[in-house]
Design a protein around this motif. Structure first.
Motif, PDB file in Angstrom:
ATOM      1  N   TYR A  57      18.677 -25.698   5.621  1.00 60.22           N
ATOM      2  CA  TYR A  57      18.864 -24.461   4.859  1.00 60.22           C
ATOM      3  C   TYR A  57      20.308 -23.980   4.946  1.00 60.22           C
ATOM      4  CZ  TYR A  57      18.553 -19.495   3.632  1.00 60.22           C
ATOM      5  OH  TYR A  57      18.759 -18.268   3.068  1.00 60.22           O
ATOM      6  N   LEU A  58      20.802 -23.439   3.851  1.00 58.12           N
ATOM      7  CA  LEU A  58      22.063 -22.707   3.875  1.00 58.12           C
ATOM      8  C   LEU A  58      22.036 -21.685   2.748  1.00 58.12           C
ATOM      9  CD1 LEU A  58      25.010 -24.868   2.442  1.00 58.12           C
ATOM     10  CD2 LEU A  58      22.612 -25.436   2.107  1.00 58.12           C
ATOM     11  N   CYS A  59      22.941 -20.724   2.795  1.00 59.09           N
ATOM     12  CA  CYS A  59      23.006 -19.703   1.766  1.00 59.09           C
ATOM     13  C   CYS A  59      24.435 -19.226   1.636  1.00 59.09           C
ATOM     14  CB  CYS A  59      22.081 -18.527   2.094  1.00 59.09           C
ATOM     15  SG  CYS A  59      22.538 -17.628   3.597  1.00 59.09           S
ATOM     16  N   GLY A  60      24.727 -18.584   0.532  1.00 58.94           N
ATOM     17  CA  GLY A  60      26.085 -18.101   0.325  1.00 58.94           C
ATOM     18  C   GLY A  60      26.205 -17.298  -0.947  1.00 58.94           C
ATOM     19  N   THR A  61      27.433 -17.021  -1.328  1.00 59.14           N
ATOM     20  CA  THR A  61      27.723 -16.308  -2.565  1.00 59.14           C
ATOM     21  C   THR A  61      28.629 -17.162  -3.435  1.00 59.14           C
ATOM     22  OG1 THR A  61      29.503 -15.122  -1.405  1.00 59.14           O
ATOM     23  CG2 THR A  61      27.416 -13.964  -1.693  1.00 59.14           C
ATOM     24  N   MET A  62      28.479 -16.985  -4.740  1.00 63.36           N
ATOM     25  CA  MET A  62      29.323 -17.656  -5.720  1.00 63.36           C
ATOM     26  C   MET A  62      29.932 -16.598  -6.626  1.00 63.36           C
ATOM     27  SD  MET A  62      28.323 -20.587  -8.557  1.00 63.36           S
ATOM     28  CE  MET A  62      27.913 -21.790  -7.288  1.00 63.36           C
ATOM     29  N   GLU A  63      31.245 -16.674  -6.802  1.00 59.49           N
ATOM     30  CA  GLU A  63      31.973 -15.711  -7.620  1.00 59.49           C
ATOM     31  C   GLU A  63      32.616 -16.436  -8.799  1.00 59.49           C
ATOM     32  OE1 GLU A  63      35.361 -12.298  -6.825  1.00 59.49           O
ATOM     33  OE2 GLU A  63      35.679 -14.298  -5.990  1.00 59.49           O
ATOM     34  N   ALA A  64      32.248 -16.055 -10.010  1.00 58.43           N
ATOM     35  CA  ALA A  64      32.872 -16.584 -11.221  1.00 58.43           C
ATOM     36  C   ALA A  64      33.902 -15.566 -11.706  1.00 58.43           C
ATOM     37  CB  ALA A  64      31.818 -16.836 -12.291  1.00 58.43           C
ATOM     38  N   LEU A  65      35.163 -16.002 -11.866  1.00 58.24           N
ATOM     39  CA  LEU A  65      36.267 -15.058 -12.030  1.00 58.24           C
ATOM     40  C   LEU A  65      36.601 -14.714 -13.475  1.00 58.24           C
ATOM     41  CD1 LEU A  65      38.682 -16.385  -9.261  1.00 58.24           C
ATOM     42  CD2 LEU A  65      37.076 -14.500  -9.126  1.00 58.24           C
ATOM     43  N   ASN A  66      36.477 -15.629 -14.383  1.00 64.08           N
ATOM     44  CA  ASN A  66      36.929 -15.370 -15.753  1.00 64.08           C
ATOM     45  C   ASN A  66      35.808 -15.554 -16.771  1.00 64.08           C
ATOM     46  OD1 ASN A  66      37.103 -18.141 -15.009  1.00 64.08           O
ATOM     47  ND2 ASN A  66      38.336 -18.577 -16.817  1.00 64.08           N
ATOM     48  N   VAL A  67      34.700 -14.893 -16.515  1.00 66.79           N
ATOM     49  CA  VAL A  67      33.546 -14.955 -17.408  1.00 66.79           C
ATOM     50  C   VAL A  67      33.837 -14.093 -18.640  1.00 66.79           C
ATOM     51  CG1 VAL A  67      31.087 -14.511 -17.638  1.00 66.79           C
ATOM     52  CG2 VAL A  67      32.023 -15.255 -15.437  1.00 66.79           C
TER      53      VAL A  67
END
Length: 218
Positions: A70-80
């Motif tokens: 298991y792992l988890c995290g955040t994803m940030e999309a910058l220029n949507v």
């Protein structure tokens, strides 16, 4: 995070048909670059027939439990294009270790044929294919394999509402290189453009995080 109508179905934390709890399997893979606090930066290609487009993407791992796969995290999309600010999502991942999870997803509308088609996009998967076709890969020892295969499923939007014009209905097939921490992945959603490629490189930043499945966003 392809652009289309958002699916707001509530995720389930129950084991899936792709999960295998065989305790006799070897220990899960270990890699110092795959740990809580690690950050990655790169792009996701979201091109369509109408236009070429790529979003800048940052990923941070917030929790990692190799024993449980298991792992988890955040994803940030910058220029949507449709968003006024960067779009942040929280995701949870399954590590394919032949102990907790196999190469077959068994959910999220992914068939075994979809699985093989996407995993086969990674050259590092090729040496494993014949064994997977024989027994589903359950007899594979991936503990010392130079690549770690995972599925990442975005669970919810962190900083925007579900009406932001993006979807998190699909998931990512992910291949992680233990030698340099690079990540490549392909997004799967039957209702989105196929084979949207995620390419990330490990950065030097490593801030606080947790190495077990109790965590909080920071």
């Amino acid at each position: 995070m392809p652009v289309r109508v958002v699916d707001t179905a509530t995720p389930s934390s129950q084991p899936s048909p792709g999960q295998d709890s065989n305790a006799g399997q070897p220990s899960p893979p270990s890699c110092s670059l795959l740990s809580a606090g690690r950050c990655f930066a790169g792009t996701q290609n979201v091109s369509s027939l109408q236009k070429d487009e790529a979003w800048k993407v940052n990923v941070r791992i917030h929790g990692c439990d190799l024993e449980q796969g298991y792992l988890c995290g955040t994803m940030e999309a910058l220029n949507v294009p449709l968003a006024d600010t960067p779009v942040v999502t929280f995701w949870e991942g399954e590590i394919v270790d032949a102990k907790n999870y196999t190469f077959f997803t068994g959910k999220w509308e992914a068939s075994p044929e979809d699985d093989i088609r996407h995993w086969s996009k990674f050259s590092s998967f090729t040496p494993l294919l014949s064994q997977i076709e024989t027994d589903g890969g359950k007899s594979l020892d991936l503990s010392n394999y130079p690549h770690i295969f995972m599925r990442w499923k975005e669970q919810y939007f962190v900083n925007v509402g579900v009406d932001c014009g993006l979807t998190i209905a699909g998931f990512y097939y992910v291949c992680f290189s233990c030698s340099d921490g690079s990540i490549s992945g392909f997004y799967y959603d039957p209702n989105s453009s196929p084979f949207q490629k995620l390419e990330l490189k490990c950065t030097n930043e490593k801030n606080s995080g947790f190495t077990f499945s109790s965590y909080e966003l920071q």
